[in-house]
Scaffold this motif. Sequence first.
Motif, PDB file in Angstrom:
ATOM      1  N   ASN A 109       0.926  -1.235  -0.289  1.00 54.40           N
ATOM      2  CA  ASN A 109       0.355  -0.143   0.119  1.00 54.40           C
ATOM      3  C   ASN A 109       0.917   1.491  -0.041  1.00 54.40           C
ATOM      4  N   ASN A 110       0.325   2.229  -1.046  1.00 49.66           N
ATOM      5  CA  ASN A 110       1.584   3.470  -0.751  1.00 49.66           C
ATOM      6  C   ASN A 110       2.465   3.275  -0.911  1.00 49.66           C
ATOM      7  N   GLY A 111       3.111   2.609  -1.509  1.00 47.35           N
ATOM      8  CA  GLY A 111       5.037   2.531  -1.452  1.00 47.35           C
ATOM      9  C   GLY A 111       5.994   1.178  -0.178  1.00 47.35           C
ATOM     10  N   ILE A 112       4.198   0.446   0.721  1.00 48.36           N
ATOM     11  CA  ILE A 112       4.966  -0.319   1.624  1.00 48.36           C
ATOM     12  C   ILE A 112       5.052  -1.189   1.116  1.00 48.36           C
ATOM     13  N   ASP A 113       6.051  -1.817   1.549  1.00 47.18           N
ATOM     14  CA  ASP A 113       5.525  -3.734   1.000  1.00 47.18           C
ATOM     15  C   ASP A 113       5.981  -4.776   2.163  1.00 47.18           C
ATOM     16  N   MET A 114       4.973  -5.489   2.805  1.00 47.08           N
ATOM     17  CA  MET A 114       5.799  -6.209   3.216  1.00 47.08           C
ATOM     18  C   MET A 114       5.185  -7.313   3.473  1.00 47.08           C
ATOM     19  N   THR A 115       5.867  -8.902   3.674  1.00 46.94           N
ATOM     20  CA  THR A 115       5.079  -9.968   3.908  1.00 46.94           C
ATOM     21  C   THR A 115       5.446 -10.558   5.060  1.00 46.94           C
ATOM     22  N   LEU A 116       4.272 -10.813   5.865  1.00 49.22           N
ATOM     23  CA  LEU A 116       4.112 -11.843   6.707  1.00 49.22           C
ATOM     24  C   LEU A 116       3.887 -12.829   7.014  1.00 49.22           C
ATOM     25  N   ASP A 117       4.896 -13.307   8.163  1.00 54.42           N
ATOM     26  CA  ASP A 117       5.195 -15.174   8.205  1.00 54.42           C
ATOM     27  C   ASP A 117       3.995 -15.380   9.058  1.00 54.42           C
ATOM     28  N   ILE A 118       3.118 -16.398   8.664  1.00 53.28           N
ATOM     29  CA  ILE A 118       2.490 -16.727   9.196  1.00 53.28           C
ATOM     30  C   ILE A 118       1.804 -18.538   9.106  1.00 53.28           C
ATOM     31  N   GLN A 119       1.157 -19.007  10.207  1.00 51.26           N
ATOM     32  CA  GLN A 119       1.007 -20.108  10.205  1.00 51.26           C
ATOM     33  C   GLN A 119      -1.000 -20.165  10.105  1.00 51.26           C
ATOM     34  N   TRP A 120      -1.159 -21.002   9.156  1.00 52.57           N
ATOM     35  CA  TRP A 120      -2.155 -21.445   9.580  1.00 52.57           C
ATOM     36  C   TRP A 120      -2.666 -22.557  10.408  1.00 52.57           C
ATOM     37  N   VAL A 121      -3.854 -22.578  11.026  1.00 56.82           N
ATOM     38  CA  VAL A 121      -3.933 -23.229  11.677  1.00 56.82           C
ATOM     39  C   VAL A 121      -5.810 -23.726  11.996  1.00 56.82           C
TER      40      VAL A 121
END
Length: 142
Positions: A129-141
Amino acid sequence: ATEDDGTCEYLPTELKLSSITVNSMPMTNNGSSWDVGILGSENPDVFYVLKQGNGDISSSSSQDNISTFPISFTEGLPYTTNNLSQEYTIELYDNDQIAGVGENELIGSCSFIPNEFITAGGSEINITNNGIDMTLDIQWVQ
């Protein structure tokens, strides 16, 4: 079916967020440096706040004078939620408080609704969003 014969697929009921990686973000505040200084001290002191609605869930202390990416945050994590239909927002700030005095500057934010990523599965959610790029490390439970 009363027994699990492997033919049923159960959607996850929880999402566990274990780290937030910032891949990129604006390095200027509308053209100006985030901080006053030279030799790197003008670079932002970045921290995150995880929110759901108006409520703060978790946050980190700042990583100071950031000039290269990616940077990762695990402080205040993991966070597990079973409310997969709600929108969560990760705000990034430049920490401008010294001894509790001063205003933190909002760099920007990214939002996500876990349910929108369930079908993709996997162990990462990428949001931009608006120049911000994030990667979230997640786990589905389940």
